[in-house]
Design a protein around this motif. Sequence first.
Motif, mmCIF file in Angstrom:
data_model
loop_
_atom_site.group_PDB
_atom_site.id
_atom_site.type_symbol
_atom_site.label_atom_id
_atom_site.label_comp_id
_atom_site.label_asym_id
_atom_site.label_seq_id
_atom_site.Cartn_x
_atom_site.Cartn_y
_atom_site.Cartn_z
ATOM 1 N N MET A 395 39.913 86.479 14.710
ATOM 2 C CA MET A 395 40.074 86.534 16.165
ATOM 3 C C MET A 395 40.512 85.186 16.723
ATOM 4 S SD MET A 395 36.665 88.603 17.340
ATOM 5 C CE MET A 395 36.118 90.090 16.503
ATOM 6 N N ALA A 397 39.937 81.113 18.039
ATOM 7 C CA ALA A 397 39.007 80.343 18.864
ATOM 8 C C ALA A 397 38.498 81.126 20.059
ATOM 9 C CB ALA A 397 39.685 79.050 19.334
ATOM 10 N N ASP A 398 39.191 82.220 20.432
ATOM 11 C CA ASP A 398 38.765 82.995 21.604
ATOM 12 C C ASP A 398 37.916 84.201 21.218
ATOM 13 O OD1 ASP A 398 40.802 84.296 20.338
ATOM 14 O OD2 ASP A 398 41.837 84.936 22.171
ATOM 15 N N ALA A 399 37.305 84.168 20.030
ATOM 16 C CA ALA A 399 36.436 85.260 19.604
ATOM 17 C C ALA A 399 35.256 85.399 20.555
ATOM 18 C CB ALA A 399 35.933 84.996 18.184
ATOM 19 N N THR A 400 34.899 86.624 20.870
ATOM 20 C CA THR A 400 33.764 86.888 21.755
ATOM 21 C C THR A 400 32.843 87.918 21.121
ATOM 22 O OG1 THR A 400 34.852 88.718 22.916
ATOM 23 C CG2 THR A 400 35.208 86.481 23.780
ATOM 24 N N ARG A 403 34.145 91.558 21.629
ATOM 25 C CA ARG A 403 35.191 91.961 20.679
ATOM 26 C C ARG A 403 34.588 92.246 19.318
ATOM 27 N NH1 ARG A 403 40.048 88.016 20.221
ATOM 28 N NH2 ARG A 403 40.819 89.767 18.972
ATOM 29 N N ILE A 431 29.906 83.401 15.916
ATOM 30 C CA ILE A 431 30.871 82.941 16.923
ATOM 31 C C ILE A 431 30.743 81.435 17.118
ATOM 32 C CG2 ILE A 431 31.424 83.041 19.382
ATOM 33 C CD1 ILE A 431 30.793 86.048 19.250
ATOM 34 N N ARG A 435 33.652 78.832 16.173
ATOM 35 C CA ARG A 435 34.209 77.997 17.250
ATOM 36 C C ARG A 435 34.196 76.513 16.894
ATOM 37 N NH1 ARG A 435 30.186 78.645 20.967
ATOM 38 N NH2 ARG A 435 29.210 76.784 20.068
ATOM 39 N N ALA A 439 37.465 77.782 13.225
ATOM 40 C CA ALA A 439 38.730 77.941 13.962
ATOM 41 C C ALA A 439 39.569 76.667 14.005
ATOM 42 C CB ALA A 439 38.444 78.438 15.380
#
Length: 538
Positions: A395, A397-400, A403, A431, A435, A439
Amino acid sequence: MTDSVDNSTLRDAARTSKAWPFEEARKVLRHYEGGPQAKAPEKGYVLFETGYGPSGLPHIGTFNEVLRTTMVRRAFEAMSDLPTRLIAFSDDMDGLRKVPDNVPNQAMLAEHLGKPLTAIPDPFGKYESFAAHNNAMLREFLDRYGFDYDFRSSTEQYRSGAFDEQLRTVLRRYQAIMDIMLPTLRKERAATYSPILPISPTTGVVLQVPVEVVDAETGLVRFEDGGKLVEQSILSGGAKLQWKVDWAMRWVALGVDYEMYGKDLTDSGVQSGKIAQVLGGRKPEGLIYEMFLDEKGEKISKSKGNGLSLEDWLTYGTQESLAFYAYREPKSAKQLHIGVIPRAVDEYEQFRAQYAAQPADKRLGNPVHHIHDGAVPAEGPPVSFGLLLNLVGVMGADATADRAWSYLANYAPGVSQESHPALAALVHHAIAYNRDFVAPTLQRRAPEPNEAMALRELDAQLGALSKDATAEDVQAIVYEIGKDPHYGFEQLRDWFKALYQTLLGADQGPRMGSFIALYGVENSRRLIAEALALVEAG
């Protein structure tokens, strides 16, 4: 404990278990049963102790000593009905020898060098002293994990008079203690050494000066302070003892039965044991453990601040994984850094999953038995931490969390943050780890020609899969392609490594069948297309 193994069976197994907490506990048990000198402790309980020097911010090494000692205490309780207690002792009357590197207001601290840690202002401005701040941090560590312990402050013990009788004994047997210590010291140190460290009545500094015993019964000693000859009682906070003598005195005064310590204190333990005998007591049983090392293989130091904090570990991993890492091989040196966390999380889960089916003797050797004191959770998360890391890794760096849960709901229908809080915690950790550490470093490479051929075949077979295909079906396809000599992989692991590096941007990864099932076939085919596009662009 589970209902399938009764308590008597577990107690019998505990008395013969080779798991190190039980081996340590049996050392203590021998003092109180089974021998000609055996008897219940006069103080009414068996005492376990851990020691801590609050000259710097506590780190995981400090926390782990309490954790391991608690494991030995629980092992003892599994074999004996004798009451037990655990004391977490802070040597906070020690003089500050140097300013730690990882605290604010260092110039202010430098002005108070030599004074007891409880007499130095808190550089953080939160507590009445530097020691109070660090003691509070330690207790927060221990309370967060739910330890059962009694906290003792060295300053409070000295000032309250709790150690006075033992201090008189130190003065009565002053020469015998000197005879033990002087042969271990360099000539220059021996010339000024004294077991007694008077507190200067003028500066408040813990003095390292020769001391003459004037009257043991009243605690009166004579020493030089700032060029003046001073007579002062060492009782009720007028002095403290040198480290090795202090340690021995504490063992005797409190009646400590067990205390483990690091390999760097091996010689200190020998000398303190001899002094304890001089004072009329005995050295407690204990494990000498190896030290934790940082990523460079250097010893972790409170003053350097090169260790992990408890907050660091709990940001990226679970409490259980920390306890698991502490349990394993305490007599072997281990590196302690961020990179060890993911493996510890997954290895804990592997051992937890094995526990229920194991016979009693195997359970007692399973690390999770000691982590949970036998009350081991029956269920764990439906996916590994490593698999979650790979999921959030693709995903970016914007993985949440939202999601991630959308994929998890498809992979394991019925799971939710509410129904699976342990999995929710793992998603949060994954995550954060992605992060901060994954990532920023991920870089997918372009496939080699033979790898591109294999990826095209994988894409074609994934496209032909039925909607009800399982992770095992996908894994079988991956295996067959890797073993096909047409694609030129010398070993199957070369194919897996190619998948990890071209699709996930990592050198290691999960079972690809599980990953593709979790991430989704179409999403995985998109990863393959992106990898093949790098070939065309090149």
